[in-house]
Design an enzyme around this catalytic site. Structure first.
Site, PDB file in Angstrom:
ATOM      1  N   PHE A  15      45.105  34.595  25.495  1.00  0.00           N
ATOM      2  CA  PHE A  15      45.967  35.637  26.383  1.00  0.00           C
ATOM      3  C   PHE A  15      47.404  35.213  26.618  1.00  0.00           C
ATOM      4  O   PHE A  15      47.571  34.063  27.026  1.00  0.00           O
ATOM      5  CB  PHE A  15      45.468  35.954  27.632  1.00  0.00           C
ATOM      6  CG  PHE A  15      45.867  36.989  28.643  1.00  0.00           C
ATOM      7  CD1 PHE A  15      46.062  38.318  28.303  1.00  0.00           C
ATOM      8  CD2 PHE A  15      46.733  36.578  29.583  1.00  0.00           C
ATOM      9  CE1 PHE A  15      46.865  39.169  29.066  1.00  0.00           C
ATOM     10  CE2 PHE A  15      47.507  37.461  30.423  1.00  0.00           C
ATOM     11  CZ  PHE A  15      47.742  38.652  30.123  1.00  0.00           C
ATOM     12  N   ARG A  37      37.501  23.575  27.794  1.00  0.00           N
ATOM     13  CA  ARG A  37      38.221  23.673  28.948  1.00  0.00           C
ATOM     14  C   ARG A  37      39.163  24.934  29.008  1.00  0.00           C
ATOM     15  O   ARG A  37      39.692  25.273  28.156  1.00  0.00           O
ATOM     16  CB  ARG A  37      39.319  22.383  29.428  1.00  0.00           C
ATOM     17  CG  ARG A  37      38.655  21.194  29.585  1.00  0.00           C
ATOM     18  CD  ARG A  37      37.854  21.216  30.907  1.00  0.00           C
ATOM     19  NE  ARG A  37      37.160  19.785  31.245  1.00  0.00           N
ATOM     20  CZ  ARG A  37      35.830  19.495  30.893  1.00  0.00           C
ATOM     21  NH1 ARG A  37      35.118  20.604  30.800  1.00  0.00           N
ATOM     22  NH2 ARG A  37      35.698  18.465  31.091  1.00  0.00           N
ATOM     23  N   GLU A  38      38.927  25.956  29.912  1.00  0.00           N
ATOM     24  CA  GLU A  38      39.855  27.074  30.044  1.00  0.00           C
ATOM     25  C   GLU A  38      40.859  26.725  31.154  1.00  0.00           C
ATOM     26  O   GLU A  38      40.674  26.289  32.212  1.00  0.00           O
ATOM     27  CB  GLU A  38      38.807  28.198  30.837  1.00  0.00           C
ATOM     28  CG  GLU A  38      37.664  28.554  29.793  1.00  0.00           C
ATOM     29  CD  GLU A  38      36.782  29.508  30.499  1.00  0.00           C
ATOM     30  OE1 GLU A  38      36.827  29.688  31.543  1.00  0.00           O
ATOM     31  OE2 GLU A  38      35.675  29.952  29.899  1.00  0.00           O
ATOM     32  N   GLU A  96      63.406  37.524  49.567  1.00  0.00           N
ATOM     33  CA  GLU A  96      62.192  37.769  50.423  1.00  0.00           C
ATOM     34  C   GLU A  96      62.530  38.033  51.861  1.00  0.00           C
ATOM     35  O   GLU A  96      61.655  38.897  52.784  1.00  0.00           O
ATOM     36  CB  GLU A  96      61.130  36.887  50.282  1.00  0.00           C
ATOM     37  CG  GLU A  96      60.476  36.890  49.041  1.00  0.00           C
ATOM     38  CD  GLU A  96      59.038  36.404  48.676  1.00  0.00           C
ATOM     39  OE1 GLU A  96      58.664  35.655  49.667  1.00  0.00           O
ATOM     40  OE2 GLU A  96      58.734  36.305  47.473  1.00  0.00           O
ATOM     41  N   PRO A 114      44.481  22.499  40.107  1.00  0.00           N
ATOM     42  CA  PRO A 114      44.364  21.480  39.100  1.00  0.00           C
ATOM     43  C   PRO A 114      42.979  21.674  38.307  1.00  0.00           C
ATOM     44  O   PRO A 114      43.030  21.321  37.046  1.00  0.00           O
ATOM     45  CB  PRO A 114      44.678  20.262  39.753  1.00  0.00           C
ATOM     46  CG  PRO A 114      44.237  20.217  40.989  1.00  0.00           C
ATOM     47  CD  PRO A 114      44.333  21.776  41.370  1.00  0.00           C
ATOM     48  N   GLY A 115      41.780  22.393  38.614  1.00  0.00           N
ATOM     49  CA  GLY A 115      40.593  22.505  38.040  1.00  0.00           C
ATOM     50  C   GLY A 115      40.679  23.359  36.802  1.00  0.00           C
ATOM     51  O   GLY A 115      40.251  23.261  35.978  1.00  0.00           O
ATOM     52  N   GLU A 140      61.081  45.242  42.078  1.00  0.00           N
ATOM     53  CA  GLU A 140      60.771  46.565  42.327  1.00  0.00           C
ATOM     54  C   GLU A 140      59.117  46.654  42.606  1.00  0.00           C
ATOM     55  O   GLU A 140      58.908  47.710  43.134  1.00  0.00           O
ATOM     56  CB  GLU A 140      61.183  47.561  41.091  1.00  0.00           C
ATOM     57  CG  GLU A 140      60.386  46.967  39.924  1.00  0.00           C
ATOM     58  CD  GLU A 140      60.751  47.849  38.554  1.00  0.00           C
ATOM     59  OE1 GLU A 140      59.817  48.391  37.740  1.00  0.00           O
ATOM     60  OE2 GLU A 140      61.668  48.267  38.592  1.00  0.00           O
ATOM     61  N   GLU A 142      57.617  44.601  44.463  1.00  0.00           N
ATOM     62  CA  GLU A 142      57.396  43.577  45.674  1.00  0.00           C
ATOM     63  C   GLU A 142      57.641  44.217  46.999  1.00  0.00           C
ATOM     64  O   GLU A 142      58.594  45.090  47.201  1.00  0.00           O
ATOM     65  CB  GLU A 142      58.424  42.481  45.409  1.00  0.00           C
ATOM     66  CG  GLU A 142      57.828  41.128  46.243  1.00  0.00           C
ATOM     67  CD  GLU A 142      58.818  39.876  45.728  1.00  0.00           C
ATOM     68  OE1 GLU A 142      58.299  38.672  45.864  1.00  0.00           O
ATOM     69  OE2 GLU A 142      59.682  40.170  45.453  1.00  0.00           O
TER      70      GLU A 142
END
Length: 181
Positions: A15, A37-38, A96, A114-115, A140, A142
């Site tokens: 993706f 590992r994903e 912000e 980090p996993g 726009e 937010e």
């Protein structure tokens, strides 16, 4: 060699979105076995501990779709390609909160999850704050509400889960340790 290093045998991006991408890596483990590992790839981000002259912390409340709720956070945002973290920190603070700062100090960089993700956050402390006359526009999509809170109020927000993310909880802890009561 890095301790317990996992060598990538094959990587497959499954993706690619506007902000993140997801890949599945086949890895060779230190014991010679293979595993998968994903991994979420993220461009990195900054976060700003904005402190008023009175010692109050500037926070923003916004809806977080992944959590299906609003939470209160320190100002933060993702790095744009080629943008220095300090530039991003100043931009996000302005967008912000409508504030600028005369003093921006780098504090540290840390991994968020980090996993499964490579996202890192560069953390800054903004002091000597001032109102921006011609404020930058929020993205726009937010919507934020600005809060100014004491350390005690921020700690209470952590306890009642209004502050629910690690970077902001870290900021509250830092304020308590460095600023005291």
């Amino acid at each position: 060699m890095k301790k317990f290093e996992e060598k990538t045998i094959h990587s497959n991006e499954i993706f690619k979105g506007k902000i993140i991408s997801l890949k599945v890596d086949d890895v060779l483990l230190p014991n010679g076995k293979e595993s998968k590992r994903e991994i979420v790839n993220h461009p990195g981000a900054v976060a700003v501990i904005a402190v008023t002259d009175e010692g109050k912390l500037i926070l923003v409340e916004q809806y977080r779709k992944a959590l299906e709720r609003s939470i209160i956070e320190i100002p933060a945002g993702k790095l744009e390609p080629g943008e220095a973290p300090e530039v991003t920190a100043r931009r996000e603070l302005e967008e912000e909160t409508g504030l600028g700062c005369h003093t921006l100090t780098y504090l540290q960089t840390f991994a968020t999850s980090p996993g499964f993700a490579d996202e890192i956050i560069h953390l800054y402390v903004a002091e000597d704050l001032f109102e921006i006359e011609e404020k930058a526009e929020l993205d726009e999509d937010e919507f934020v509400e600005i809060l100014k809170v004491s350390i005690d109020e921020a700690e209470e927000m952590v306890q009642n889960k209004r502050i629910y993310d690690a970077k902001t909880a870290f900021a509250v802890l830092w304020m308590r340790l460095k600023r005291g009561k």
